[in-house]
Write an enzyme that holds these catalytic residues in place. Structure first.
Site, PDB file in Angstrom:
ATOM      1  N   HIS A  62      22.172  25.660  24.216  1.00 54.94           N
ATOM      2  CA  HIS A  62      22.285  26.798  23.586  1.00 54.94           C
ATOM      3  C   HIS A  62      22.702  26.930  22.112  1.00 54.94           C
ATOM      4  O   HIS A  62      22.699  25.850  21.358  1.00 54.94           O
ATOM      5  CB  HIS A  62      23.371  27.511  24.560  1.00 54.94           C
ATOM      6  CG  HIS A  62      24.871  26.881  24.187  1.00 54.94           C
ATOM      7  ND1 HIS A  62      24.879  25.647  24.616  1.00 54.94           N
ATOM      8  CD2 HIS A  62      26.038  27.287  23.842  1.00 54.94           C
ATOM      9  CE1 HIS A  62      26.408  25.308  24.413  1.00 54.94           C
ATOM     10  NE2 HIS A  62      27.046  26.274  23.691  1.00 54.94           N
ATOM     11  N   ASP A  66      28.203  23.951  17.513  1.00 59.50           N
ATOM     12  CA  ASP A  66      28.382  22.448  17.946  1.00 59.50           C
ATOM     13  C   ASP A  66      27.399  21.810  18.777  1.00 59.50           C
ATOM     14  O   ASP A  66      27.568  20.787  19.215  1.00 59.50           O
ATOM     15  CB  ASP A  66      30.230  22.758  18.735  1.00 59.50           C
ATOM     16  CG  ASP A  66      30.016  23.509  19.841  1.00 59.50           C
ATOM     17  OD1 ASP A  66      29.269  24.408  19.821  1.00 59.50           O
ATOM     18  OD2 ASP A  66      30.903  23.085  20.680  1.00 59.50           O
ATOM     19  N   HIS A  67      26.282  22.504  19.345  1.00 57.50           N
ATOM     20  CA  HIS A  67      25.361  21.918  19.937  1.00 57.50           C
ATOM     21  C   HIS A  67      23.973  21.901  19.377  1.00 57.50           C
ATOM     22  O   HIS A  67      23.173  21.198  19.885  1.00 57.50           O
ATOM     23  CB  HIS A  67      25.039  22.813  21.069  1.00 57.50           C
ATOM     24  CG  HIS A  67      26.274  22.671  22.211  1.00 57.50           C
ATOM     25  ND1 HIS A  67      26.427  21.942  23.223  1.00 57.50           N
ATOM     26  CD2 HIS A  67      27.634  23.243  21.877  1.00 57.50           C
ATOM     27  CE1 HIS A  67      27.749  22.148  23.799  1.00 57.50           C
ATOM     28  NE2 HIS A  67      28.566  22.664  22.975  1.00 57.50           N
ATOM     29  N   ASP A 212      27.370  24.608  28.054  1.00 57.67           N
ATOM     30  CA  ASP A 212      28.910  24.879  28.190  1.00 57.67           C
ATOM     31  C   ASP A 212      28.813  26.191  29.242  1.00 57.67           C
ATOM     32  O   ASP A 212      27.843  26.570  29.454  1.00 57.67           O
ATOM     33  CB  ASP A 212      29.464  25.443  27.040  1.00 57.67           C
ATOM     34  CG  ASP A 212      29.612  24.707  25.733  1.00 57.67           C
ATOM     35  OD1 ASP A 212      29.156  23.379  25.911  1.00 57.67           O
ATOM     36  OD2 ASP A 212      30.070  24.991  24.828  1.00 57.67           O
TER      37      ASP A 212
END
Lengths: 305, 305
Positions: A62, A66-67, A212
């Site tokens: 996504h 942070d990804h 997440d």
């Protein structure tokens, strides 16, 4: 054949205590699958002697920073390392625009082609397949569109039992037995039975990646019986309400999903930066699902067949 | 009053040998100016105990990834750290679009406001001013629009010579002397001469930041007499042709600019990842300009007044 996962980053929104943003590298057979790519992933790939040049598929769950914020730097580095073969990028709508905008303003033309595969965050779908492995994306419940990924080895051949081999066995007979089919040699009239000449195929391993997401039982049938499950556990159990509000999970919730899905092993990660010591995470998750381990950077998790 | 530069990253296009992408933090008086923000800058800010919360101005020289890819992560972290006051961002056209696109897809609304100041890469212009310091941007010659930055302390007050102070001196007399103006006390008819009662003002220090650029004598009048000059030196002197082709500079070229501009000290950096040992960089630059130092991460360079 290897089926091993290297942890490159295990923290959530901000780096802290030497822990970085999420990224993992799954090496299965001939494939090196990069899963999420937080800021600094290219440095961790070098640090842990992973094979950047061998990565041909990148899966971004996504578009929270942070990804994926390490992706652009990695793509530029691949260019500077003279990569010429395609890279396949699987991500949510918009990831292509984010990349193209940055390529445009840096006036960059990469040496290689990025093949972008837009994920559908609403359904389970097969997004990659070769002779060894299949990859599926599936919906997670997060604040923005988010997918989990399921990596499954294909069924493997029956293994010839070398103790039963005779000199006169033909290559055709071996090929047939490996496919699980009995064989009759037309010339010698000799019959080769699968149950007599082979050992069962090795297990086809699977890895489910769930990050997440808030606690969501809808994923259970999709990840059922996975050998290894990564499930985010951003918070300890006492923060269940906050986890729910922020579309994240707790240790106990990750444990519950692992138990209900009957997985082999549970790997937790995506720890909030508020926690210095993450030992309580594994202690709590094990209260629900005993075979739980912590994501720790640099760690290699091998799944046996 | 401090005037000190912290090196947060000193390498060019790819991180290597523990060296990271370009970033520097200039602390002058009450201001913390972040200059460029390569990938992982937020981590280096933490590592070197810099004051992320005190940074109110970020200057991005150009839109090559090694100079800005850490920005988005830093902005998100500032949000998570509950920043509420504005951040002023100075950058080339397109940087705002890059940020807004990513905020849009992550469905993020920051707690604070980003005030974007678009640089004009064709002229020298004053882009910031307060009671202590002025900042100018100026054109560099790179493959894409790129600016250097000049940070200049404003003229400082004359210093009262305490040895000459008498009890009957008025506050008005002191204020006048500090401004360099003689003063006559109407009441006592006593005359206070600047040359008698003061010491000269402390030096107004300046820092010129030149990254990335090919050798370009046009910048000399702009950076003339700077106390500290950062000039990129991506390559050793034997790669002058390659430096020219890629719009970068060599050690000797950085030294020549420093010499012609009569700066106090030359700081070089932006080393190509092809070099493991950067000692030859400083040795070569010193052949032209003796007072040269290397950028090394974590280092603090103080400019005395």
């Amino acid at each position: 054949m290897p089926f091993e996962l290297k942890i490159l980053g295990c923290n959530s929104a901000t780096p802290a205590y030497g822990r970085h943003h999420t990224s993992q590298l799954l090496h299965t057979g001939k494939n090196y699958f990069l899963i999420d790519c937080g800021e600094g992933t290219q440095e961790r790939l070098t640090q842990y002697k992973a094979h950047t040049g061998k990565i041909n598929h990148i899966f971004i769950s996504h578009l929270h920073g942070d990804h994926y914020l390490g992706l652009m730097g990695l793509l530029f580095t691949m260019h500077l390392l003279k990569r010429s073969h395609d890279i396949h990028l699987y991500g949510q709508r918009g990831l292509d625009e984010i990349i193209l905008t940055q390529l445009r303003y840096s006036d960059s033309k990469l040496n290689y082609k990025i093949v972008f595969h837009e994920l559908d965050p609403k359904i389970k779908e097969n997004i990659f397949e070769d002779d060894q492995v299949e990859v599926y994306s599936f919906p997670l419940k997060h604040r923005i569109p988010c997918c989990g990924f399921l990596f499954k080895e294909k069924p493997k051949p029956y293994r010839i039992n070398k103790e039963k081999l005779t000199d006169d066995i033909s290559l055709q007979a071996i090929a047939s037995l490996k496919q699980g089919k009995d064989f009759i040699d037309e010339r010698t009239k000799k019959s080769y039975k699968v149950e007599e000449y082979t050992l069962p195929p090795r297990k086809s391993r699977s890895y489910a990646y769930c990050s997440d997401t808030k606690y969501d039982e809808d994923i259970i049938p999709i990840i059922k019986d996975a050998d290894l499950l990564y499930h985010e556990a951003t918070f300890l159990a006492d923060k269940a309400k906050w986890a729910h509000l922020t579309f994240h999970s707790t240790t106990h919730e990750a444990g519950k999903i692992a138990k209900a899905a009957n997985v082999g092993q549970l790997l937790i990660g995506h720890y909030s930066a508020r926690y210095k010591d993450v030992t309580p995470f594994v202690e709590e998750a094990r209260e629900i699902f005993a075979n739980t381990i912590l994501s720790e950077e640099g760690q290699l998790i091998e799944v046996e067949d």
